[in-house]
Motif scaffolding. Structure first.
Motif, PDB file in Angstrom:
ATOM      1  N   PRO A  46      69.986  42.812  40.194  1.00  0.00           N
ATOM      2  CA  PRO A  46      70.954  43.050  41.275  1.00  0.00           C
ATOM      3  C   PRO A  46      71.954  41.900  41.375  1.00  0.00           C
ATOM      4  N   ALA A  47      72.992  42.140  42.159  1.00  0.00           N
ATOM      5  CA  ALA A  47      74.047  41.131  42.327  1.00  0.00           C
ATOM      6  C   ALA A  47      73.469  39.827  42.884  1.00  0.00           C
ATOM      7  N   MET A  48      73.882  38.719  42.287  1.00  0.00           N
ATOM      8  CA  MET A  48      73.518  37.382  42.795  1.00  0.00           C
ATOM      9  C   MET A  48      74.717  36.450  42.574  1.00  0.00           C
ATOM     10  N   VAL A  49      75.223  35.880  43.648  1.00  0.00           N
ATOM     11  CA  VAL A  49      76.344  34.939  43.514  1.00  0.00           C
ATOM     12  C   VAL A  49      75.823  33.608  42.975  1.00  0.00           C
ATOM     13  N   ALA A  82      78.845  39.809  44.000  1.00  0.00           N
ATOM     14  CA  ALA A  82      79.858  40.273  44.949  1.00  0.00           C
ATOM     15  C   ALA A  82      81.216  39.665  44.587  1.00  0.00           C
ATOM     16  N   GLN A 125      79.745  44.452  41.496  1.00  0.00           N
ATOM     17  CA  GLN A 125      79.691  44.733  42.936  1.00  0.00           C
ATOM     18  C   GLN A 125      81.018  44.298  43.552  1.00  0.00           C
ATOM     19  N   HIS A 235      79.936  47.325  47.859  1.00  0.00           N
ATOM     20  CA  HIS A 235      79.020  46.495  48.663  1.00  0.00           C
ATOM     21  C   HIS A 235      79.093  46.938  50.118  1.00  0.00           C
ATOM     22  N   HIS A 238      74.410  43.885  53.908  1.00  0.00           N
ATOM     23  CA  HIS A 238      74.379  42.525  54.450  1.00  0.00           C
ATOM     24  C   HIS A 238      75.422  42.309  55.556  1.00  0.00           C
ATOM     25  N   ARG A 287      75.590  49.725  47.472  1.00  0.00           N
ATOM     26  CA  ARG A 287      74.393  49.036  47.958  1.00  0.00           C
ATOM     27  C   ARG A 287      74.482  49.030  49.475  1.00  0.00           C
ATOM     28  N   CYS A 349      65.755  39.757  53.830  1.00  0.00           N
ATOM     29  CA  CYS A 349      66.569  39.981  52.629  1.00  0.00           C
ATOM     30  C   CYS A 349      65.989  39.245  51.426  1.00  0.00           C
ATOM     31  N   THR A 387      64.890  46.965  45.536  1.00  0.00           N
ATOM     32  CA  THR A 387      64.797  45.530  45.199  1.00  0.00           C
ATOM     33  C   THR A 387      64.042  44.804  46.296  1.00  0.00           C
ATOM     34  N   GLY A 388      63.338  43.765  45.934  1.00  0.00           N
ATOM     35  CA  GLY A 388      62.737  42.885  46.944  1.00  0.00           C
ATOM     36  C   GLY A 388      61.321  42.473  46.569  1.00  0.00           C
ATOM     37  N   GLY A 389      61.189  41.255  46.053  1.00  0.00           N
ATOM     38  CA  GLY A 389      59.868  40.686  45.807  1.00  0.00           C
ATOM     39  C   GLY A 389      59.102  41.288  44.632  1.00  0.00           C
ATOM     40  N   ALA A 411      65.815  40.413  41.465  1.00  0.00           N
ATOM     41  CA  ALA A 411      66.846  39.367  41.501  1.00  0.00           C
ATOM     42  C   ALA A 411      66.222  38.026  41.128  1.00  0.00           C
ATOM     43  N   ARG A 412      65.418  37.459  42.030  1.00  0.00           N
ATOM     44  CA  ARG A 412      64.897  36.114  41.755  1.00  0.00           C
ATOM     45  C   ARG A 412      63.954  36.088  40.556  1.00  0.00           C
TER      46      ARG A 412
HETATM   47  C1  LIG Z   1      71.322  33.192  44.905  1.00  0.00           C
HETATM   48  C2  LIG Z   1      71.387  34.595  45.403  1.00  0.00           C
HETATM   49  C3  LIG Z   1      72.625  35.220  45.538  1.00  0.00           C
HETATM   50  C4  LIG Z   1      72.691  36.561  45.988  1.00  0.00           C
HETATM   51  N1  LIG Z   1      73.911  37.191  46.009  1.00  0.00           N
HETATM   52  C5  LIG Z   1      73.971  38.520  46.323  1.00  0.00           C
HETATM   53  C6  LIG Z   1      75.182  39.259  46.186  1.00  0.00           C
HETATM   54  O1  LIG Z   1      76.219  38.755  45.731  1.00  0.00           O
HETATM   55  N2  LIG Z   1      75.175  40.568  46.547  1.00  0.00           N
HETATM   56  C7  LIG Z   1      74.038  41.195  46.989  1.00  0.00           C
HETATM   57  O2  LIG Z   1      74.083  42.390  47.296  1.00  0.00           O
HETATM   58  N3  LIG Z   1      72.872  40.524  47.087  1.00  0.00           N
HETATM   59  C8  LIG Z   1      72.806  39.219  46.751  1.00  0.00           C
HETATM   60  N4  LIG Z   1      71.592  38.572  46.774  1.00  0.00           N
HETATM   61  C9  LIG Z   1      70.372  39.315  47.178  1.00  0.00           C
HETATM   62  C10 LIG Z   1      69.636  39.844  45.945  1.00  0.00           C
HETATM   63  O3  LIG Z   1      70.423  40.776  45.226  1.00  0.00           O
HETATM   64  C11 LIG Z   1      68.304  40.514  46.332  1.00  0.00           C
HETATM   65  O4  LIG Z   1      68.549  41.620  47.157  1.00  0.00           O
HETATM   66  C12 LIG Z   1      67.348  39.565  47.053  1.00  0.00           C
HETATM   67  O5  LIG Z   1      67.274  38.326  46.375  1.00  0.00           O
HETATM   68  C13 LIG Z   1      65.932  40.159  47.142  1.00  0.00           C
HETATM   69  O6  LIG Z   1      65.471  40.526  45.876  1.00  0.00           O
HETATM   70  P1  LIG Z   1      64.404  39.628  45.028  1.00  0.00           P
HETATM   71  O7  LIG Z   1      63.182  39.505  45.876  1.00  0.00           O
HETATM   72  O8  LIG Z   1      64.176  40.421  43.763  1.00  0.00           O
HETATM   73  O9  LIG Z   1      65.048  38.324  44.792  1.00  0.00           O
HETATM   74  C14 LIG Z   1      71.502  37.250  46.330  1.00  0.00           C
HETATM   75  C15 LIG Z   1      70.266  36.609  46.185  1.00  0.00           C
HETATM   76  C16 LIG Z   1      70.190  35.301  45.725  1.00  0.00           C
HETATM   77  C17 LIG Z   1      68.836  34.654  45.548  1.00  0.00           C
END
Ligand SMILES: Cc1cc2nc3c(=O)[nH]c(=O)nc-3n(C[C@H](O)[C@H](O)[C@H](O)COP(=O)(O)O)c2cc1C
Ligand code: SF4
Length: 490
Positions: A46-49, A82, A125, A235, A238, A287, A349, A387-389, A411-412
């Motif tokens: 998923p998206a991560m900045v 994003a 995104q 997007h 959030h 999303r 989140c 998504t999530g954990g 994501a993580r």
């Molecule tokens: C560093 C970082 C940046 C993130 N940036 C975005 C983003 O740009 N857009 C978005 O929808 N979610 C963003 N997220 C949220 C993740 O996409 C995800 O929903 C959240 O980390 C939970 O999933 P996980 O448990 O697999 O990490 C970000 C998460 C992290 C850790």
């Protein structure tokens, strides 16, 4: 970051590790169609900045290396962070608000395609956000920011005073006095920094959002197609503009707020504008939040209704998240901006390893399953990404087998080990570096520092040609998988 009072410690586990044959026969590693787009596998980054762009919002060499590293692990899909649809300064966040960004984004799509050997599909995104100011020191606030209204002056007993004298007198009131005379919005601006809201209909640019956003999003989507992305994710989650339209806190009186029919109106109008622009042959989804996780916020009853509206409208996929709101964010220090992942909704989140009895793993699963069920009950086959954990094969496969989702976002876990899916597919889940859910990465994001993972960012710093963080202390991408089988050794 906010943490549940219980503070129960959770550790990630490998779960049942499949052999290569078992992995190949699994649902996780089977194809799935998102409308016109087919993913080879149901694994999704998923998206991560990562804070790798520059002040002009351009694709830099660091952006390319970051996404190419994820692509080497060959997930089914990667969603680029994003990316702003307006051409306005927004720090080192990627932008797509003008045609001049297309060439750089095209370099990115080519690099990802090459790095994954054509295995990974790439989406982007696209986001709109409203203005937020840093928390001011009180003197600046009272001298420069606060608008003096007759009602405020009357409450403070300052009617008839000159403006400089009134401002000085208000400043001198101190915290207890401010609590009595300032209206809630001004107090929020003083204590947290001024933040625009979709409810600010007195501001012309907020009033005109429903007229402006459809074309801003559709032009951004057209650019994403021109740059070679396989699809676009709107997007709607959030703390940002579109999520604020969907939120129960949206009380606009112009037909775009109040009832849920009115709240979903702009998100649907944006989608239809995007679809008209890019046509039916291009993957478009969104999303959105399964739950806002704030007091009085949107709950799953609203979200499953939204999910059905999006599916009936023709979206090609729906990806869920939860929380991440400004409404319950912690007060920032003076000079800092509020960060929407510091309250309870932020915890929901990106839950951390110190948790409540429910724990940090799969917190979004039950709500997403309900949304998917409602979509199926409405006769739509729209794939749903949850998504999530999620950090191991057994958990991901279990979600798919139970029909809770169609694609699994990590994501993580993907940040901790961009090769986790590839290792699992090759029967080497024992070699996966498991995310520990410490949220070190999220802490860097909060400080607008280049995001890395603590499990690898100090490893092999003497490797030739690696790029380091601005302070020279951390490597910016994960090391390669050293004992990868031939052909996968990058
Ligand atoms: C560093 C970082 C940046 C993130 N940036 C975005 C983003 O740009 N857009 C978005 O929808 N979610 C963003 N997220 C949220 C993740 O996409 C995800 O929903 C959240 O980390 C939970 O999933 P996980 O448990 O697999 O990490 C970000 C998460 C992290 C850790
Ligand atoms: S820093 Fe690494 S281990 Fe910690 S939460 Fe982020 S990805 Fe997981």
């Amino acid at each position: 970051m906010w943490k549940p009072a219980e503070r129960i410690r959770f550790e990630p586990a490998r779960g049942n590790m499949p052999t290569a044959d078992q992995a190949r026969a699994s649902q996780l590693f089977s194809p799935v169609s998102l409308g016109p787009l087919t993913l080879r596998h149901r694994t999704w980054v998923p998206a991560m900045v990562p804070w790798r762009s520059n002040e002009d919002g351009e694709v830099t060499e660091d952006v390319i290396q970051w996404y190419a590293r994820f692509a080497k692990g060959r997930p089914g899909a990667i969603v680029i962070e994003a990316t702003g649809i307006r051409d306005v300064p927004s720090g080192p966040l990627l932008r797509i608000g003008d045609d001049r960004y297309v060439d750089g984004l095209r370099r990115l799509t080519r690099a990802v395609n090459e790095a994954s050997g054509g295995h990974t599909r790439l989406l982007i995104q696209i986001i709109d956000f409203l203005r937020i100011r840093r928390r001011p020191d009180p003197r600046t606030f009272f001298e420069r920011h606060l608008t003096l209204t007759p009602a405020l002056l009357a409450r403070a007993g300052l009617t008839g005073q000159s403006e400089p004298a009134a401002r000085e007198a208000l400043l001198a009131l101190g915290a207890a006095g401010w609590a009595q005379v300032l209206d809630p919005r001004d107090r929020q601006s003083l204590e947290f920094g001024a933040r625009e809201s979709v409810n600010d209909l007195h501001l012309p640019h907020i009033q005109s959002l429903p007229r402006e956003l459809p074309s801003l999003f559709s032009q951004a989507a057209r650019r994403s197609r021109d740059a070679g992305f396989d699809g676009v994710e709107l997007h709607y989650a959030h703390a940002y503009t579109m999520a604020s339209f969907l939120s129960t806190t949206n009380q606009r009186t112009d037909g775009y707020g109040g009832s849920r029919e009115a709240r979903v109106r702009l998100p649907l109008e944006v989608y239809h504008a995007v679809r008209r622009e890019v046509g039916s042959g291009y993957a478009v989804g969104c999303r959105f939040l399964a739950e806002e996780c704030i007091d009085g916020g949107t709950e799953v009853g609203d979200s499953l209704w939204y999910g059905v509206q999006f599916a009936l409208a023709g979206m090609d996929f729906l990806s869920t998240s939860r929380g991440g709101k400004f409404d319950d964010a912690k007060q920032p220090s003076v000079g800092q901006a509020a960060y929407p992942y510091t309250g309870r909704s932020g915890y929901e989140c990106m839950p951390q390893y110190l948790s409540d009895a429910q724990g940090p793993f799969g917190r979004n699963r039950a709500a997403t399953a309900q949304i998917r069920q409602a979509i199926r009950a409405a006769g739509c086959t729209t794939p749903v990404v949850c998504t999530g954990g999620v950090h191991n094969f057994e958990f991901a496969e279990g979600m798919l087998a139970a029909g809770d989702c169609d694609v699994v976002g990590t994501a993580r876990q993907s940040l901790a080990d961009p090769d986790w899916a590839l290792k699992t597919l090759l029967g080497r889940a024992d070699a996966v570096r498991l995310c520990e859910y410490t949220n070190y990465c999220e802490g860097l994001d909060q400080k607008h520092k280049q995001v890395t993972c603590q499990l690898w960012d100090r490893e092999d710093l003497d490797e030739p040609d690696i790029r380091l963080s601005h302070d020279g202390k951390r490597r910016l991408v994960a090391p390669t998988w050293k004992d990868a089988p031939a052909g996968f050794d990058q």
